[in-house]
Design an enzyme around this catalytic site. Structure first.
Site, PDB file in Angstrom:
ATOM      1  N   ARG A 358      31.826  43.343  39.953  1.00  8.19           N
ATOM      2  CA  ARG A 358      31.104  42.270  41.048  1.00  8.19           C
ATOM      3  C   ARG A 358      29.532  42.939  40.413  1.00  8.19           C
ATOM      4  NH1 ARG A 358      34.055  42.214  46.678  1.00  8.19           N
ATOM      5  NH2 ARG A 358      36.175  41.413  45.937  1.00  8.19           N
ATOM      6  N   GLN A 376      40.267  48.051  44.074  1.00 10.50           N
ATOM      7  CA  GLN A 376      40.833  47.467  45.448  1.00 10.50           C
ATOM      8  C   GLN A 376      42.245  47.966  45.448  1.00 10.50           C
ATOM      9  OE1 GLN A 376      39.440  43.237  45.202  1.00 10.50           O
ATOM     10  NE2 GLN A 376      38.311  43.698  46.995  1.00 10.50           N
ATOM     11  N   ASP A 378      44.406  46.231  46.846  1.00  8.41           N
ATOM     12  CA  ASP A 378      44.895  44.759  47.061  1.00  8.41           C
ATOM     13  C   ASP A 378      46.208  44.474  47.366  1.00  8.41           C
ATOM     14  OD1 ASP A 378      43.914  42.226  47.671  1.00  8.41           O
ATOM     15  OD2 ASP A 378      42.828  41.984  45.987  1.00  8.41           O
ATOM     16  N   HIS A 380      48.572  40.713  48.024  1.00  8.26           N
ATOM     17  CA  HIS A 380      48.640  39.241  48.443  1.00  8.26           C
ATOM     18  C   HIS A 380      50.097  39.133  49.203  1.00  8.26           C
ATOM     19  CE1 HIS A 380      45.195  39.357  45.482  1.00  8.26           C
ATOM     20  NE2 HIS A 380      44.801  38.871  46.596  1.00  8.26           N
ATOM     21  N   LYS A 460      38.445  36.598  58.193  1.00 10.27           N
ATOM     22  CA  LYS A 460      39.100  37.676  57.956  1.00 10.27           C
ATOM     23  C   LYS A 460      38.777  38.704  59.121  1.00 10.27           C
ATOM     24  CE  LYS A 460      35.073  39.573  55.310  1.00 10.27           C
ATOM     25  NZ  LYS A 460      34.401  39.971  54.244  1.00 10.27           N
ATOM     26  N   HIS A 506      45.215  37.625  52.020  1.00 12.09           N
ATOM     27  CA  HIS A 506      44.774  38.676  50.973  1.00 12.09           C
ATOM     28  C   HIS A 506      44.428  40.046  52.003  1.00 12.09           C
ATOM     29  CE1 HIS A 506      42.998  35.489  48.231  1.00 12.09           C
ATOM     30  NE2 HIS A 506      43.419  34.695  49.243  1.00 12.09           N
TER      31      HIS A 506
END
Length: 643
Positions: A358, A376, A378, A380, A460, A506
RNA sequence: GCCGGUGUAGCUCAGCUGGUAGAGCAGCUGACUUGUAAUCAGCAGGUCGCCGGUUCGAGUCCGGCCGCCGGCUCCA
C-alpha cells in the site's frame, strides 16, 4: 438558607457561599483545584446559590489533573502571547497524559523556544494572577476577539449557540473557555513542555497548519519526574531500537517502508506463523495463497480503483495494466468462485497470509508499525445471513484468546462505521453496522464508536493494541461486507436448490505480522517468552577445551527442536554472559571442567540468574516444560540421545 | 503529503566563530586459557545523506532533493 453537604455526611447552612468556602467549612479545602457540586465540576470561586452536595476535586485525581493541565495550557498560551506578540491562539485542551495548545505564530517556533516559554510560564506563576471567569454577550465577545485578530476563537464562538460566552481572564490574558480552572496561576508548579509539532486547524488537512506545543503537568513534583523517567524508560523498548540491537530487522534508505527481516527476526516471524497456523487449523480454517499481481480490471470491478487507487501501486505486463494487490479479498473471491458452492459448505473460513503493498504517505511510516509492504493474517468467511453473528463472535473469541491468554496484551475495541466515500447503499450499511453492534453487545464487550472510519466496502470492529509509549495501533479487525458478494455475483446453492448470495466477513487477528511483531517486541522489551525467542539457548564454554562437550549439547538441543548456539569466542565467561544477557536470550548453559566431567550443564536464566547444575534429563524437563502454545508439536521429541 | 527537528565509521556520539575528520563499543590480528554482566595490545574502517552554490578553502555557510525522528492528516 441553603444546606451544603459533603459526601461524608457533614453539612452546614448558609445564605450564599463560594465553592471554596463551602469546602473549607466542610473540611475539604486542602489540595482542591475545583469543586464538584451536585455532580458538576465548577471553579472554586463559583457562588453556590442552592442547597447542594459539595465535593472537593483534588489536584491528584483524574479530574483534578485534567483541570490542572488545562489551566497549564492556558498558562502556556499566555507566555507564548507575551514572547511572540501577534500570535493567534486556537485550541488548547488537556489530553491523556498532558495538554497541548495550537498557535498561529508569525514566523516559526523551534524546540529551543520551549525553554524560553517555560521560563516565561514560571514568571507568570510567580506573578500569581487570579484566574477569573466572566461572561460577555455573544456579539460583544466576538467583536472583542475579532478586534484582536483572534480569528480562530471567533470561528469557535460563532458556533456556540449560547447568548452569553464564558471567558477566563488571568492578568492580561483572556481566553474563551468553559472551564473549570484552578483559581490562581500560582497553583501551577510542576509542568514541562515536551515537543513541538504541526497540526491542522480543526484536524483538517485542507486548513492551515498551526504550531502545536505539547506539555504535561502534575500535582506533585515527584509525579512529573516519575512520568519523565517512565517516558525515557519506554523509549528503550522502542521496537526500532531493539530491532537493530537484537538484529531482528532493518529498514534501509533503499526501501522506505519496506522492512528487511534478518535471520533472528525471521525466526520470530516463523514461530508466530507456526502458532497462527495451529490456532486457525483448530478454529476450522483452511488456507490459500493468491497472487501479488493481478489484472487491473479485477480492481476496477472490486471498487478498489474507485475507492483505493491512491494507495495502490501499478505495473504493466506485455503492455496490459496490472495492479499490485493492496488487499487480499478480490483474489480470495476468485477462489470462492472457482467452483459451485453449496449451503452445506458454509460457513466457509478461508485464511491467507497475504502480502500486500500500500502506498502510505511518507510522513506516516513508522518502523514495523506502519509500512508499505506487509503480510496480513487475513481470512475471508463466507456465510449465510443467519450465521453472521455467530461467526463474528467466533472471531472475537479467537482474538481474545490470542491477545489475552497467549500474549497477555491489554486491548480495546472500536466499532468503525460508514466512511464518506463508501460503496453501496446506506440500508445495507445500516444492517451491517447493526449486526456488528449486536455481536459486540451480546458478548458484553466494551467498545468505542469510531464514526466514519469503516472500510469502503463495510463497517468494522477493530482491535487496538498499545506500543511502548501508549500510542495505539489497530491490529485485529472484523469487517462485514455485503458489497463484494454483489459486485462479484457470488452465490451458493441453498437447500431449496435456488441461488443465494453469501455474506462476506474480512478479518485479521494479528493484523499484520509486521505490526504485531512491533507490538510484541515493545511489549516484551525484546525479552520474548521462551517459545518465541529467536534464540532460546546459548551455550557458554568456559575454556576452549570445553567446546567439544558444548557442541554435543548443542546438537542434542537441536534434536529437541530448540534454537540454540554455542558462543565459541575466545572471551572470558563474564563477557559471554553479558553479551547473552544483552541479547535477552532466555537460557545460558555454562560448560566448564565440572560439567564436562559430570556430563551436566550449569543453567543460567536471563532474569533469575544462576539456577542449578542439571543432568541432560533434568535440562530436557526444564526446557521442554516451558510454556508453548503450540503444545505437543511433533517437532519436540522426548528421548535423550547420549552424545 | 503537511509542520518542526535531524542526518559524521556497523552502533552510540565528539568536531569552537569555515583551514580537507576523532572517541568508545562492535570487527580483524595477536597475546592471555579464562567459572556467572565488559582481559590486554595492535590493526583496519568514513566520497561527513545526495546534488548544486558561496569561498583561495565547506563536515561547518546558502539552496534544492532524499532518509530518519516527533506530531497532524491517513491506516493493518
Amino acid at each position: 438558607m441553603f444546606v451544603f453537604t459533603s459526601p461524608d455526611g457533614r453539612s452546614f447552612e448558609a445564605e450564599s457561599v463560594t465553592a471554596l468556602e463551602a469546602l473549607d467549612r466542610l473540611g475539604q479545602k486542602k489540595g482542591a483545584v475545583a469543586a464538584r457540586v451536585d455532580g458538576d465540576l465548577v471553579d472554586l470561586a463559583t457562588v453556590l446559590t442552592d442547597s447542594s452536595l459539595v465535593e472537593a476535586v483534588p489536584a491528584s485525581s483524574d479530574e483534578g489533573l485534567e483541570i490542572l493541565r488545562h489551566s497549564t495550557s492556558h498558562l502556556m498560551a499566555q507566555a507564548v502571547r507575551r514572547l511572540f506578540p501577534g500570535t493567534k491562539v486556537a485550541i488548547g485542551p488537556a489530553i491523556k497524559e498532558g495538554f497541548y495548545y495550537d498557535f498561529d505564530v508569525n514566523g516559526t517556533l523551534t524546540e529551543g523556544d520551549l525553554k524560553r516559554i517555560e521560563d516565561e510560564m514560571r514568571r507568570i506563576v510567580k506573578e500569581s494572577h487570579r484566574v477569573e471567569r466572566f461572561f460577555l454577550p455573544r456579539d460583544e465577545a466576538i467583536a472583542r476577539f475579532r478586534d484582536e485578530g483572534e480569528i480562530y476563537k471567533v470561528e469557535l464562538m460563532e458556533e456556540i449557540a449560547d447568548d452569553e460566552i464564558s471567558l477566563y481572564r488571568q492578568g492580561e490574558y483572556v481566553d474563551l473557555c468553559r472551564g473549570p480552572h484552578v483559581p490562581n496561576t500560582s497553583m501551577l508548579r510542576h509542568f514541562k513542555l515536551l515537543s513541538l509539532a504541526g497540526a491542522y486547524w480543526r484536524g483538517d488537512e485542507k486548513n492551515v497548519m498551526l504550531t502545536r506545543i505539547y506539555g504535561t503537568a502534575f500535582a506533585e513534583k515527584e509525579d512529573l519526574e516519575a512520568y519523565l523517567t517512565r517516558i525515557e524508560e519506554a523509549k528503550r523498548r522502542d521496537h526500532r531500537k531493539l530491532g537493530r540491537e537484537l538484529d531482528l530487522f532493518s529498514i534501509q534508505e533503499e526501501g522506505p517502508g519496506f522492512p528487511f527481516f534478518h535471520p533472528r527476526g525471521m525466526a520470530l516471524r516463523n514461530k508466530l506463523i507456526e502458532f497462527w497456523r495451529n490456532e486457525h487449523r483448530r478454529a476450522g480454517y483452511e488456507e490459500i495463497m493468491t497472487p501479488l499481481i493481478l489484472d487491473r480490471d479485477l480492481w476496477i470491478r472490486s471498487g478498489h480503483w474507485d475507492h483505493y487507487r491512491e494507495n495502490m501501486y501499478f505495473t504493466e505486463i506485455d503492455g496490459a495494466p496490472y495492479a499490485i494487490k493492496p488487499m487480499n479479498c478480490p483474489g480470495g473471491i476468485l477462489v470462492y468462485k472457482s467452483q459451485i458452492r453449496s449451503y452445506r459448505d458454509l460457513p466457509l473460513r478461508i485464511a491467507e497470509l497475504g502480502t500486500v503493498h500500500r502506498h502510505e504517505r511518507s510522513g506516516v511510516l513508522h518502523g514495523l508499525m506502519r509500512v508499505r509492504c506487509f503480510t496480513q493474517d487475513d481470512a475471508h468467511l463466507y456465510v449465510t445471513p443467519d450465521q453472521i453473528k455467530r461467526e463474528i463472535q467466533g472471531i472475537m473469541d479467537l482474538v481474545d484468546h490470542v491477545y489475552s491468554d497467549v500474549f497477555g496484551f491489554a486491548y480495546h475495541v472500536e466499532l468503525s462505521t460508514r466512511p464518506e466515500k463508501a460503496m453501496g447503499e446506506k440500508e445495507l450499511w445500516d444492517r451491517a453496522e447493526q449486526s456488528l453492534q449486536e455481536a459486540l453487545e451480546e458478548k458484553g464487550v466494551a467498545y468505542r464508536l469510531n464514526p466514519g472510519d469503516g472500510a469502503f466496502y463495510g463497517p468494522k470492529i477493530d482491535f487496538h493494541l498499545e506500543d511502548c509509549i501508549g500510542r495505539t495501533w489497530q491490529c485485529g479487525t472484523i469487517q462485514l461486507d455485503f458489497q463484494m458478494p454483489e459486485k462479484f455475483d457470488m452465490t451458493y446453492v441453498g437447500s431449496d436448490g435456488a441461488q443465494h448470495r453469501p455474506v462476506m466477513l474480512h478479518r485479521t487477528v494479528l493484523g499484520s505480522l509486521e505490526r504485531f511483531m512491533g507490538i510484541l517486541i515493545e511489549h516484551f522489551a525484546g525479552a520474548f517468552p521462551f517459545w518465541l525467542a529467536p534464540l532460546q539457548v546459548r551455550i557458554l564454554p568456559v575454556k576452549g577445551e570445553h567446546q567439544p562437550w558444548a557442541r554435543s549439547v548443542e546438537t542434542l538441543l537441536r534434536e529437541w527442536g530448540l534454537r540454540v548456539e554455542v558462543d565459541g569466542r575466545d572471551e572470558k565467561l563474564g563477557k559471554k554472559i553479558r553479551d547473552a544477557q544483552l541479547q535477552k536470550i532466555p537460557y545460558m548453559l555454562v560448560i566448564g571442567e565440572r560439567e564436562v566431567e559430570s556430563k551436566r550443564v550449569a543453567v543460567r536464566e536471563r532474569s533469575k540468574g544462576d539456577l542449578a547444575s542439571l543432568s541432560l534429563e533434568g535440562l530436557q524437563e526444564l526446557l521442554l516444560g516451558e510454556y508453548d502454545p503450540l503444545g505437543d508439536a511433533p517437532s519436540l521429541r522426548r528421548s535423550v540421545p547420549h552424545p
